[in-house]
Design a protein around this motif. Structure first.
Motif, mmCIF file in Angstrom:
data_model
loop_
_atom_site.group_PDB
_atom_site.id
_atom_site.type_symbol
_atom_site.label_atom_id
_atom_site.label_comp_id
_atom_site.label_asym_id
_atom_site.label_seq_id
_atom_site.Cartn_x
_atom_site.Cartn_y
_atom_site.Cartn_z
ATOM 1 N N TYR A 75 0.850 -1.183 0.000
ATOM 2 C CA TYR A 75 0.000 0.000 0.000
ATOM 3 C C TYR A 75 0.887 1.236 0.000
ATOM 4 N N ALA A 76 0.295 2.388 -0.271
ATOM 5 C CA ALA A 76 1.050 3.635 -0.430
ATOM 6 C C ALA A 76 0.762 4.592 0.719
ATOM 7 N N VAL A 77 1.754 5.400 1.045
ATOM 8 C CA VAL A 77 1.620 6.458 2.051
ATOM 9 C C VAL A 77 2.213 7.736 1.474
ATOM 10 N N HIS A 78 1.493 8.827 1.618
ATOM 11 C CA HIS A 78 1.986 10.128 1.160
ATOM 12 C C HIS A 78 2.814 10.788 2.246
ATOM 13 N N ALA A 79 3.966 11.369 1.876
ATOM 14 C CA ALA A 79 4.783 12.084 2.863
ATOM 15 C C ALA A 79 5.762 13.008 2.163
ATOM 16 N N ASP A 80 6.010 14.139 2.791
ATOM 17 C CA ASP A 80 7.090 15.050 2.418
ATOM 18 C C ASP A 80 8.176 14.870 3.473
ATOM 19 N N VAL A 81 9.259 14.196 3.115
ATOM 20 C CA VAL A 81 10.261 13.838 4.117
ATOM 21 C C VAL A 81 11.037 15.043 4.635
ATOM 22 N N ALA A 82 10.851 16.204 4.025
ATOM 23 C CA ALA A 82 11.461 17.419 4.567
ATOM 24 C C ALA A 82 10.773 17.857 5.850
ATOM 25 N N GLU A 83 9.596 17.274 6.131
ATOM 26 C CA GLU A 83 8.813 17.630 7.307
ATOM 27 C C GLU A 83 8.865 16.504 8.339
ATOM 28 N N ARG A 84 9.311 16.824 9.547
ATOM 29 C CA ARG A 84 9.424 15.815 10.596
ATOM 30 C C ARG A 84 8.085 15.130 10.870
ATOM 31 N N GLU A 85 7.014 15.904 10.894
ATOM 32 C CA GLU A 85 5.702 15.355 11.188
ATOM 33 C C GLU A 85 5.277 14.343 10.137
ATOM 34 N N CYS A 87 7.318 12.453 8.394
ATOM 35 C CA CYS A 87 8.119 11.246 8.607
ATOM 36 C C CYS A 87 7.542 10.414 9.746
ATOM 37 N N GLU A 88 7.127 11.078 10.806
ATOM 38 C CA GLU A 88 6.513 10.369 11.925
ATOM 39 C C GLU A 88 5.204 9.719 11.495
ATOM 40 N N HIS A 89 4.451 10.431 10.657
ATOM 41 C CA HIS A 89 3.168 9.932 10.167
ATOM 42 C C HIS A 89 3.336 8.621 9.400
ATOM 43 N N ILE A 90 4.416 8.516 8.616
ATOM 44 C CA ILE A 90 4.668 7.284 7.855
ATOM 45 C C ILE A 90 4.584 6.067 8.773
ATOM 46 N N PHE A 91 5.317 6.134 9.870
ATOM 47 C CA PHE A 91 5.461 4.961 10.721
ATOM 48 C C PHE A 91 4.268 4.777 11.652
ATOM 49 N N ASP A 92 3.555 5.866 11.933
ATOM 50 C CA ASP A 92 2.287 5.732 12.648
ATOM 51 C C ASP A 92 1.296 4.930 11.808
ATOM 52 N N LEU A 135 18.093 15.534 6.526
ATOM 53 C CA LEU A 135 17.236 15.542 7.707
ATOM 54 C C LEU A 135 16.100 14.521 7.597
ATOM 55 N N GLY A 136 15.566 14.341 6.405
ATOM 56 C CA GLY A 136 14.535 13.326 6.219
ATOM 57 C C GLY A 136 15.061 11.942 6.558
ATOM 58 N N CYS A 137 16.288 11.693 6.199
ATOM 59 C CA CYS A 137 16.919 10.416 6.545
ATOM 60 C C CYS A 137 17.025 10.267 8.054
ATOM 61 N N SER A 142 15.209 7.408 12.758
ATOM 62 C CA SER A 142 14.801 7.431 14.164
ATOM 63 C C SER A 142 13.449 6.753 14.372
ATOM 64 N N PHE A 143 12.464 7.128 13.567
ATOM 65 C CA PHE A 143 11.125 6.573 13.751
ATOM 66 C C PHE A 143 11.076 5.091 13.371
ATOM 67 N N ALA A 144 11.822 4.711 12.325
ATOM 68 C CA ALA A 144 11.855 3.296 11.939
ATOM 69 C C ALA A 144 12.494 2.452 13.032
ATOM 70 N N ALA A 145 13.611 2.919 13.574
ATOM 71 C CA ALA A 145 14.304 2.161 14.616
ATOM 72 C C ALA A 145 13.451 2.012 15.864
ATOM 73 N N GLN A 146 12.696 3.055 16.205
ATOM 74 C CA GLN A 146 11.823 2.987 17.376
ATOM 75 C C GLN A 146 10.723 1.939 17.188
ATOM 76 N N CYS A 147 10.277 1.751 15.953
ATOM 77 C CA CYS A 147 9.309 0.690 15.667
ATOM 78 C C CYS A 147 9.983 -0.681 15.715
ATOM 79 N N MET A 148 11.154 -0.781 15.119
ATOM 80 C CA MET A 148 11.848 -2.063 15.017
ATOM 81 C C MET A 148 12.250 -2.625 16.379
ATOM 82 N N GLU A 149 12.629 -1.760 17.300
ATOM 83 C CA GLU A 149 13.091 -2.256 18.596
ATOM 84 C C GLU A 149 11.985 -2.937 19.392
#
Length: 284
Positions: A75-85, A87-92, A135-137, A142-149
């Motif tokens: 499935y697809a998710v929309h995100a502008d990785v220049a925005e911290r919010e 990036c967080e939304h992706i993993f939420d 910064l997007g990276c 950060s958010f991916a690792a917090q999910c993975m742990e």
């Protein structure tokens, strides 16, 4: 859970049951396939549930449709990785829909517009390049690792960040146009090492795939734009920097290198910067 690598019946590079987020899973129009889309397709073919993330939702959905047409799950998710919010939304979204994150590939890069003749770029465009390329990276790592742990086992997740040999050396030209890209990838390299060190104890791995001259739509388009090359000059310019004389790699080859880093076969590898460049960075 331990992996029985000695089992002769074991399927190599099996991502079955894994959820893999491809940040930059869409691509610009063109007759070549991009690194993100190719990685999404290869991961799905090896059993992963794939989430294609992109600023261009139509492009991300096109990748998803290609996966679904082959019998995969995506499935697809929309995100502008220049925005911290964002990036967080992706993993939420992924945690809500899929319940876990096992892999994340950061396959995003831009070369902002600039004035080639005057060798100038607006501060806004320069900062946008840094925000997306670096910064997007950081945010996505950060958010991916917090999910993975949160996953069980000794190896809880794998992060793959696509970098570039432009962060190491220059062969085809240098101008202000490439600086946000090259500087951003320098930062990405360091972010990968920091992520690997910070999350090693909880089993999260992070590695950089440092790309050389890849024959992708974006690579060809941006080479023409950055250095004023004609379309038929791009191959010749990049082939000059290669030491292995088989021509430029395709994005499919990038995808299979990423597959290794996502799979259990690379479970003893973290914090590495792997040069995938046809020998372009070898000392002459």
């Amino acid at each position: 859970m331990s992996v029985d690598f000695a089992n002769p019946q074991r399927t190599a590079f099996d991502l079955t049951g894994k959820v893999v987020v491809i940040v930059g899973g869409g691509q610009m129009p063109g007759d070549k396939i991009g690194n993100g889309r190719a990685t999404a397709l290869v991961a799905a073919r090896h059993g992963a549930e794939v989430i294609a993330v992109d600023l261009n939702m139509a492009a991300a959905q096109e990748t998803v449709d290609m996966v679904l047409a082959e019998g995969g799950t995506a499935y697809a998710v929309h995100a502008d990785v220049a925005e911290r919010e964002d990036c967080e939304h992706i993993f939420d979204v992924v945690m809500q829909r899929s319940g876990r994150v096992d892999g994340m590939v950061y396959s995003v890069a831009i070369n902002p517009p600039f004035d080639r003749e005057r060798n100038e770029m607006s501060l806004e465009n320069f900062n946008k390049g840094i925000d997306v390329n670096m910064l997007g990276c950081f945010y996505c790592n950060s958010f991916a690792a917090q999910c993975m742990e949160k996953n069980e086992g000794s190896s809880t997740g794998s992060i793959v960040n696509f970098s570039s040999i432009a962060s190491l050396k220059n062969e085809v030209g240098l101008n202000i146009g490439i600086m946000p890209y090259a500087l951003g990838k320098c930062g990405l390299n360091y972010i990968t090492e920091l992520t690997a060190a910070q999350y090693a104890e909880v089993g999260v791995r992070a590695n950089t795939l440092m790309l050389g001259p890849i024959d992708s739509t974006l690579g060809n388009h941006d080479s023409q734009d950055l250095f004023g090359m004609a379309a038929d000059e791009v191959d010749a310019a990049y082939n000059e920097v290669l030491r292995l004389k088989m021509g430029r790699a395709s994005s499919w080859e990038t995808a299979y290198a990423a597959l290794y880093l996502l799979a259990d076969e690379s479970r003893f590898m973290t914090g590495q910067q792997i040069r995938f460049d046809g020998g372009a960075t070898l000392v002459r």
